[in-house]
Design a protein around this motif. Structure first.
Motif, mmCIF file in Angstrom:
data_model
loop_
_atom_site.group_PDB
_atom_site.id
_atom_site.type_symbol
_atom_site.label_atom_id
_atom_site.label_comp_id
_atom_site.label_asym_id
_atom_site.label_seq_id
_atom_site.Cartn_x
_atom_site.Cartn_y
_atom_site.Cartn_z
ATOM 1 N N UNK A 1 -48.300 2.432 5.826
ATOM 2 C CA UNK A 1 -49.397 2.599 4.883
ATOM 3 C C UNK A 1 -50.377 1.425 4.931
ATOM 4 N N UNK A 2 -49.880 0.252 5.293
ATOM 5 C CA UNK A 2 -50.749 -0.931 5.326
ATOM 6 C C UNK A 2 -51.580 -1.023 6.603
ATOM 7 N N UNK A 3 -51.328 -0.131 7.557
ATOM 8 C CA UNK A 3 -52.017 -0.177 8.846
ATOM 9 C C UNK A 3 -52.775 1.130 9.060
ATOM 10 N N UNK A 4 -54.092 1.105 8.802
ATOM 11 C CA UNK A 4 -54.891 2.327 8.922
ATOM 12 C C UNK A 4 -54.867 2.889 10.338
ATOM 13 N N UNK A 5 -54.677 2.018 11.331
ATOM 14 C CA UNK A 5 -54.636 2.493 12.709
ATOM 15 C C UNK A 5 -53.478 3.434 12.970
ATOM 16 N N UNK A 6 -52.397 3.282 12.211
ATOM 17 C CA UNK A 6 -51.235 4.140 12.424
ATOM 18 C C UNK A 6 -51.433 5.542 11.856
ATOM 19 N N UNK A 7 -52.511 5.756 11.099
ATOM 20 C CA UNK A 7 -52.753 7.073 10.518
ATOM 21 C C UNK A 7 -53.495 7.995 11.490
ATOM 22 N N UNK A 8 -54.107 7.432 12.527
ATOM 23 C CA UNK A 8 -54.967 8.200 13.426
ATOM 24 C C UNK A 8 -54.282 9.447 13.985
ATOM 25 N N UNK A 9 -53.024 9.356 14.442
ATOM 26 C CA UNK A 9 -52.377 10.575 14.955
ATOM 27 C C UNK A 9 -52.273 11.677 13.896
ATOM 28 N N UNK A 10 -52.065 11.291 12.636
ATOM 29 C CA UNK A 10 -51.978 12.297 11.581
ATOM 30 C C UNK A 10 -53.307 13.030 11.428
ATOM 31 N N UNK A 11 -54.397 12.272 11.460
ATOM 32 C CA UNK A 11 -55.725 12.893 11.323
ATOM 33 C C UNK A 11 -55.969 13.897 12.438
ATOM 34 N N UNK A 12 -55.539 13.579 13.665
ATOM 35 C CA UNK A 12 -55.732 14.492 14.794
ATOM 36 C C UNK A 12 -54.867 15.737 14.646
ATOM 37 N N UNK A 13 -53.610 15.554 14.255
ATOM 38 C CA UNK A 13 -52.700 16.696 14.107
ATOM 39 C C UNK A 13 -53.142 17.618 12.982
ATOM 40 N N UNK A 14 -53.745 17.061 11.928
ATOM 41 C CA UNK A 14 -54.152 17.853 10.763
ATOM 42 C C UNK A 14 -55.334 18.760 11.064
ATOM 43 N N UNK A 15 -55.995 18.569 12.191
ATOM 44 C CA UNK A 15 -57.117 19.441 12.547
ATOM 45 C C UNK A 15 -56.659 20.850 12.908
ATOM 46 N N UNK A 16 -55.388 20.983 13.198
ATOM 47 C CA UNK A 16 -54.833 22.303 13.519
ATOM 48 C C UNK A 16 -54.546 23.030 12.200
ATOM 49 N N UNK A 17 -55.554 23.712 11.676
ATOM 50 C CA UNK A 17 -55.433 24.330 10.342
ATOM 51 C C UNK A 17 -54.352 25.404 10.271
ATOM 52 N N UNK A 18 -54.222 26.301 11.268
ATOM 53 C CA UNK A 18 -53.140 27.296 11.184
ATOM 54 C C UNK A 18 -51.760 26.635 11.120
ATOM 55 N N UNK A 19 -51.564 25.578 11.897
ATOM 56 C CA UNK A 19 -50.279 24.886 11.874
ATOM 57 C C UNK A 19 -50.057 24.204 10.525
ATOM 58 N N UNK A 20 -51.118 23.641 9.970
ATOM 59 C CA UNK A 20 -50.995 22.982 8.671
ATOM 60 C C UNK A 20 -50.689 23.993 7.567
ATOM 61 N N UNK A 21 -51.277 25.181 7.637
ATOM 62 C CA UNK A 21 -50.949 26.213 6.647
ATOM 63 C C UNK A 21 -49.474 26.586 6.750
#
Length: 278
Positions: free
Chosen positions: A30-50
């Motif tokens: 949580x203290x390292x914003x750079x480690x969130x980048x993969x989550x942002x990319x994976x979350x673009x897959x809306x059908x998978x997220x649903x």
């Protein structure tokens, strides 16, 4: 929950995608914003997220009492602009509010702040506005005068300090707000010294700052606050006079009566009779 999600993915088209998700969430700091980048990319897959949020709801129909691993999935969902995924975020927040769960409330607000600190995810504005409304309602309850509260706040002063960090438009504890919160939470009366201590300030510095902010000495302000409380309580015939005196800091009926004569020009019994005629 990881094992249940992996099992569910075997009968879906999202098995490989979920493996990437589980690998990514384990690396998030949580203290390292750079480690969130993969989550942002994976979350673009809306059908998978649903699909994922449906599975999370199935695994945990009720959000956990102490958010741990699910908080990472909540962060992942926050990156996704899909409305049904946003619904999962909103439902989780509302559940923690209804359950009066400070840990859950703070977890949701913190994740919203971490993800959207720079305002690049406008779909989260709906959730932000909802959180702000709920927090403001709770804060009004927290700072309400002791004799006028409709209930007990489940969030503490420390919780509101943290929420002031997570919600840019929420500023709960400036000097004036700290004074009002400390004074209003008290049943009875406070001295200037006690009020200074409640605000974590030396008495000298507190009195100087108070005069600057409120335009009068703290002793005069406290006297007027006491008078306002007495008047409110005397207007309610259901509150006996002895209770009005006790809640206003008077141990003896004669002392209470003397105060009313000096400040209102009549004893409390006469004041009540006058209010009943209105």
């Amino acid at each position: 929950m990881y094992a249940e999600l992996e099992q569910a993915s075997l009968s879906s088209e999202w098995n490989t995608w979920l493996k990437w998700v589980l690998t990514s969430v384990e690396k998030v700091e949580f203290s390292d914003a750079g480690s969130w980048t993969p989550l942002a990319a994976l979350a673009k897959n809306c059908p998978a997220m649903r699909w994922l949020t449906r599975q999370i709801r199935r695994c945990n129909p009720v959000p956990p009492e102490q958010p741990r691993e699910e908080s990472l999935f909540y962060m992942l969902a926050a990156f996704c602009p899909d409305n049904s995924v946003l619904g999962y975020l909103i439902d989780t927040w509302q559940y923690y509010c209804r359950a009066r769960n400070p840990r859950g409330v703070l977890s949701c607000a913190r994740i919203l702040w971490l993800v959207n600190r720079h305002g690049e995810y406008p779909h989260l504005n709906t959730l932000y506005n909802l959180i702000m409304g709920d927090v403001l309602r709770e804060y009004r309850l927290y700072v309400a005068p002791a004799d006028q509260r409709s209930g007990t706040a489940f969030l503490t002063g420390r919780d509101f300090h943290l929420l002031g960090k997570y919600l840019p438009d929420f500023r709960p504890f400036g000097f004036r707000e700290r004074v009002l919160a400390a004074q209003n939470k008290t049943v009875g009366t406070m001295t200037g010294e006690e009020l200074a201590r409640a605000c974590c300030m030396s008495e000298t510095a507190f009195r100087r700052r108070f005069k600057q902010e409120f335009g009068e000495p703290v002793s005069e302000w406290l006297r007027r606050q006491r008078m306002a409380r007495i008047e409110r309580m005397l207007r309610d015939p259901a509150i006996p006079l002895w209770q009005v005196a006790e809640h206003s800091g008077f141990n003896m009926a004669s002392t209470f009566s003397d105060f009313c004569r000096r400040n209102f020009g009549m004893p409390p019994g006469q004041m009540r009779k006058n209010f009943e005629k209105l």
